[in-house]
Design a protein around this motif. Structure first.
Motif, PDB file in Angstrom:
ATOM      1  N   ASN A 156      -9.159  13.174  -8.377  1.00 44.39           N
ATOM      2  CA  ASN A 156      -8.374  13.757  -9.455  1.00 44.39           C
ATOM      3  C   ASN A 156      -8.394  12.931 -10.736  1.00 44.39           C
ATOM      4  OD1 ASN A 156      -5.164  14.083 -10.573  1.00 44.39           O
ATOM      5  ND2 ASN A 156      -6.382  15.915 -10.295  1.00 44.39           N
ATOM      6  N   LEU A 157      -8.244  11.602 -10.637  1.00 44.19           N
ATOM      7  CA  LEU A 157      -8.175  10.793 -11.865  1.00 44.19           C
ATOM      8  C   LEU A 157      -9.567  10.407 -12.357  1.00 44.19           C
ATOM      9  CD1 LEU A 157      -5.075   8.467 -11.268  1.00 44.19           C
ATOM     10  CD2 LEU A 157      -5.214  10.602 -12.570  1.00 44.19           C
ATOM     11  N   ASN A 181      -4.790   7.764  -0.570  1.00 41.23           N
ATOM     12  CA  ASN A 181      -4.461   7.390  -1.956  1.00 41.23           C
ATOM     13  C   ASN A 181      -5.736   7.224  -2.775  1.00 41.23           C
ATOM     14  OD1 ASN A 181      -1.764   7.398  -1.308  1.00 41.23           O
ATOM     15  ND2 ASN A 181      -1.501   5.177  -1.317  1.00 41.23           N
ATOM     16  N   GLN A 210       1.590   7.426 -16.714  1.00 40.87           N
ATOM     17  CA  GLN A 210       1.637   8.407 -17.808  1.00 40.87           C
ATOM     18  C   GLN A 210       3.029   8.593 -18.389  1.00 40.87           C
ATOM     19  OE1 GLN A 210      -1.068  11.921 -16.277  1.00 40.87           O
ATOM     20  NE2 GLN A 210      -0.022  10.952 -14.562  1.00 40.87           N
ATOM     21  N   PHE A 260      -7.566  10.583  -3.457  1.00 43.83           N
ATOM     22  CA  PHE A 260      -6.917  11.376  -4.511  1.00 43.83           C
ATOM     23  C   PHE A 260      -7.211  10.778  -5.895  1.00 43.83           C
ATOM     24  CE2 PHE A 260      -3.307  13.204  -1.646  1.00 43.83           C
ATOM     25  CZ  PHE A 260      -4.116  14.275  -1.301  1.00 43.83           C
ATOM     26  N   ILE A 261      -7.154   9.446  -5.987  1.00 41.63           N
ATOM     27  CA  ILE A 261      -7.417   8.783  -7.270  1.00 41.63           C
ATOM     28  C   ILE A 261      -8.845   9.101  -7.719  1.00 41.63           C
ATOM     29  CG2 ILE A 261      -7.774   6.511  -8.358  1.00 41.63           C
ATOM     30  CD1 ILE A 261      -5.341   5.525  -6.664  1.00 41.63           C
ATOM     31  N   PRO A 288      -1.041   5.272 -10.056  1.00 38.58           N
ATOM     32  CA  PRO A 288      -1.769   5.488 -11.317  1.00 38.58           C
ATOM     33  C   PRO A 288      -1.276   6.704 -12.101  1.00 38.58           C
ATOM     34  CG  PRO A 288      -3.259   5.601  -9.403  1.00 38.58           C
ATOM     35  CD  PRO A 288      -1.896   5.356  -8.878  1.00 38.58           C
ATOM     36  N   TRP A 289      -0.646   7.652 -11.415  1.00 34.82           N
ATOM     37  CA  TRP A 289      -0.101   8.824 -12.119  1.00 34.82           C
ATOM     38  C   TRP A 289       1.192   8.448 -12.840  1.00 34.82           C
ATOM     39  CZ3 TRP A 289      -2.978   9.340  -7.736  1.00 34.82           C
ATOM     40  CH2 TRP A 289      -3.964  10.331  -7.728  1.00 34.82           C
ATOM     41  N   TYR A 320       1.946  14.144 -10.276  1.00 39.06           N
ATOM     42  CA  TYR A 320       0.577  14.618 -10.071  1.00 39.06           C
ATOM     43  C   TYR A 320       0.272  15.865 -10.916  1.00 39.06           C
ATOM     44  CZ  TYR A 320       0.739  11.639  -5.850  1.00 39.06           C
ATOM     45  OH  TYR A 320       0.868  10.586  -4.979  1.00 39.06           O
ATOM     46  N   GLN A 328      -4.003   4.224   2.550  1.00 38.21           N
ATOM     47  CA  GLN A 328      -4.913   3.661   1.567  1.00 38.21           C
ATOM     48  C   GLN A 328      -6.090   4.616   1.321  1.00 38.21           C
ATOM     49  OE1 GLN A 328      -5.926  -0.350   2.700  1.00 38.21           O
ATOM     50  NE2 GLN A 328      -5.658  -0.947   0.561  1.00 38.21           N
ATOM     51  N   VAL A 331       0.829  -1.213   0.000  1.00 42.39           N
ATOM     52  CA  VAL A 331       0.000   0.000   0.000  1.00 42.39           C
ATOM     53  C   VAL A 331       0.861   1.260   0.000  1.00 42.39           C
ATOM     54  CG1 VAL A 331      -1.623   1.370   1.363  1.00 42.39           C
ATOM     55  CG2 VAL A 331      -1.989  -1.086   1.088  1.00 42.39           C
ATOM     56  N   PHE A 345      -3.105  18.299 -10.352  1.00 45.95           N
ATOM     57  CA  PHE A 345      -3.093  18.006  -8.921  1.00 45.95           C
ATOM     58  C   PHE A 345      -1.781  18.597  -8.416  1.00 45.95           C
ATOM     59  CE2 PHE A 345      -2.721  14.099  -5.813  1.00 45.95           C
ATOM     60  CZ  PHE A 345      -2.597  14.962  -4.741  1.00 45.95           C
ATOM     61  N   THR A 385      -1.991  16.100 -14.078  1.00 42.92           N
ATOM     62  CA  THR A 385      -3.457  16.074 -14.080  1.00 42.92           C
ATOM     63  C   THR A 385      -4.009  17.167 -13.165  1.00 42.92           C
ATOM     64  OG1 THR A 385      -3.398  14.381 -12.351  1.00 42.92           O
ATOM     65  CG2 THR A 385      -3.641  13.603 -14.623  1.00 42.92           C
ATOM     66  N   SER A 424       2.642   1.839  -3.219  1.00 44.08           N
ATOM     67  CA  SER A 424       1.768   2.109  -4.372  1.00 44.08           C
ATOM     68  C   SER A 424       1.328   3.561  -4.467  1.00 44.08           C
ATOM     69  CB  SER A 424       0.533   1.213  -4.311  1.00 44.08           C
ATOM     70  OG  SER A 424      -0.357   1.697  -3.321  1.00 44.08           O
ATOM     71  N   THR A 425       1.676   4.387  -3.450  1.00 41.33           N
ATOM     72  CA  THR A 425       1.286   5.802  -3.481  1.00 41.33           C
ATOM     73  C   THR A 425       1.744   6.456  -4.793  1.00 41.33           C
ATOM     74  OG1 THR A 425       1.429   5.938  -1.087  1.00 41.33           O
ATOM     75  CG2 THR A 425       1.535   8.029  -2.280  1.00 41.33           C
ATOM     76  N   GLY A 426       0.808   7.055  -5.504  1.00 40.03           N
ATOM     77  CA  GLY A 426       1.139   7.768  -6.748  1.00 40.03           C
ATOM     78  C   GLY A 426       1.081   6.895  -7.998  1.00 40.03           C
TER      79      GLY A 426
END
Lengths: 378, 378
Positions: B71-72, B64, A100, B67-68, A96-97, B98, B61, A89, B103, B101, A92-94
């Motif tokens: 923002n996403l 995170n 890119q 924010f997902i 999905p960004w 970030y 968690q 956990v 952020f 997008t 995994s911070t960040g």
């Protein structure tokens, strides 16, 4: 396409209490330099980025800065999984960004079914997971790690693009691998290892978990090993990274040079403290000494540390064979005199002199007399 | 442009030992819903996202995922600073990615000189910092927090685009603000507060740090307050967020409704345990009771907890005025009998009955006799 395979960075790890952050920063820079020189299309990091699930602020800073430099500044694509030392956990911070900019960080079992295509290769990223995660994912109670891996690999095979090469990146103990002292064996691969047979259909398996590049001797499955020596048992290892070209899938080893190497040496205290002797040595190394002296040396560690600032420790070799363990004294009926003389012989490989035998007899006699007087008094 | 102003989420905070994660998840969803309904162009979060510099895995968690989602998934621009409860380094993980997008997460003083333009407004994001950070940045020893803020604001004024509105987002104690119990006063704003005068040239100052929206009564500078009540002292607060339109800069308050409110009530044990009484109450709230009973109630907390699962505590009001503190017994020469009777009167607001006085005299006599016997024996 070409990629660099590394893993087991263990950022924040200490060696005998010594902070390794500066060494780790340096070695990560070397890895990036090799990647650029070798014109790879991606760096693969096979888990255990951190040494602890709760890394220190300084460790976080180093990894954050390393990722920024590699991926944002040098535009290097990254393929990264979490290992058993990482918190999935937190790491995994960040995430999905990051996608890119071609920074693919997988920390969850279910992500492993989204392969990443780069050039002619499909990369399957399978992070370390506990059996419970597989049981929840497959909704099967009592699934063992081996059964889970089999199901996962089978599912991956269904995703294989026949026109591509296939690389698996994962972080487990593969049966038949050999271990070293800096791996936490209680955690190695959950309960058991993964049979190598399961992985044979991949063109290359980029492994993390074990710290020696030679831990597994298979053509298409290799541990990168850690980039630094994390224990004395690794003193003779050559650390480095694998450069793999997908055309041939023949990994090439590229050496890394640590700022401070781990070394050991057998010598006397006189030699070790003699400038003519120690000026020949790289004193900034992490030294471990096998001391040949037998006599008591006052303030020994402080004296050695003033010359060897990163000393790991000292062991007395004392003439007896190093392999010997102190054997248990089996004959419990031995007299104190016999126990002491045989202990001395076992430790030193030598026998007591006449004078030493006299001292011993005298001391024992005094102890016996004192004990007797105490008994008479009560 | 329009923006939503919130802050002091303190994810991971516990209330009297109760985990608030589910309440915090719910309230963050409400904030996002308001933002979408109010068609804002950005959500401003004025620091203290976490309650601790080392948040739990569950807290990580939640942030995170929030924010997902914001923002996403919902494409909501975010303007976020770190507060004194956050670890700037840990929170900054992923930051440069970030930006792609919209952020914007600022955790470092020097970032505050890169304003963010959105529509007709320039946003200046000044995260919480310790005086040492300003001393290093300005290369001036002994700089106080107030001097540092003055230099920072002056530097910001130089960056003002005259055609734009100017909003400052920051996390400090502004002089003249009022505090409540859930703020850690030792850390509030470093050593002292920031004079409000320094901030007057901003069209709006979106503040974080204090937990009440009414902490500072200024037209252009407001604390958002925490989105949940974090102490009993906030039981009468209405929590919510500010919606600000840059055309008018007149903040509108929008209420948030907690899953479990913090409430207090004065009642007898009999009332509290009577179904006809308690069925009128929302028993899922965090209840704090002022108990009117005077007698000993066996297993009281366990009985109350079985009815009020989130009970915070019980205080005995016992007839005496609640404002009263137990006064110090000044006349040290009082006899034990007088000390006990006046203590009883002070606590209960009542006098001892004849029977109680007899018990007291009898008990004191026994104690005196025992003491005397012990003295005679030695």
């Amino acid at each position: 396409m070409r990629f660099l395979h590394t893993g087991d960075w263990h950022i924040g790890k200490k060696l005998y209490g010594y902070d390794l952050l500066a060494d780790q920063k340096d070695i990560i820079e070397q890895i990036l330099t090799i990647a650029i020189e070798q014109q790879v299309d991606a760096i693969v990091i096979a888990g255990d980025l951190y040494d602890r699930s709760l890394p220190s602020v300084e460790a976080c800073q180093l990894l954050n800065q390393s990722f920024i430099k590699m991926n944002l500044e040098k535009k290097m694509p990254l393929l990264v999984i979490s290992g058993n030392h990482d918190s999935d956990v937190r790491l995994s911070t960040g995430m999905p960004w990051y996608e890119q900019t071609d920074f693919h960080l997988y920390t969850d079992l279910q992500q492993s079914f989204t392969p990443i295509e780069m050039g002619d290769t499909q990369f399957f990223l399978l992070p370390y997971f506990e059996p419970i995660a597989a049981r929840l994912y497959f909704e099967e109670e009592n699934l063992t790690l081996q059964e889970a891996i089999k199901k996962i690999i089978t599912k991956m095979y269904d995703l294989f693009d026949a026109d591509k090469k296939h690389v698996l990146v994962t972080h487990f103990f593969i049966d038949g691998s050999s271990r070293c002292d800096s791996e936490t064996t209680v955690e190695v691969g959950g309960l058991n290892g993964i049979p190598y047979d399961l992985l044979q259909d991949f063109d290359y398996v980029a492994l993390g978990h074990l710290h020696s590049k030679n831990a597994l001797k298979k053509e298409n499955a290799l541990y990168s090993g850690s980039p630094l020596k994390f224990s004395l048992s690794e003193k003779n290892d050559q650390k480095g990274v694998w450069i793999v070209d997908s055309q041939t899938m023949q990994p090439e080893f590229h050496e890394l040079q640590p700022k401070r190497d781990v070394r050991s040496l057998e010598a006397s205290f006189e030699e070790l403290t003699n400038p003519a002797f120690y000026q020949q040595l790289d004193r900034s190394c992490f030294w471990y000494f096998q001391l040949t002296d037998r006599s008591v040396i006052t303030n020994m560690m402080a004296q050695l540390r003033s010359i060897y600032p990163n000393i790991l420790g000292v062991e007395r070799v004392n003439g007896r064979k190093k392999e010997n363990q102190i054997s248990k004294i089996k004959e419990r009926k031995k007299t104190p005199y016999h126990m002491l003389t045989s202990f001395f012989e076992e430790i030193t490989g030598d026998t007591l002199t006449k004078k030493q035998r006299d001292w011993l007899e005298e001391g024992l006699q005094q102890a016996t007399d004192t004990e007797k007087r105490n008994q008479d008094a009560t």
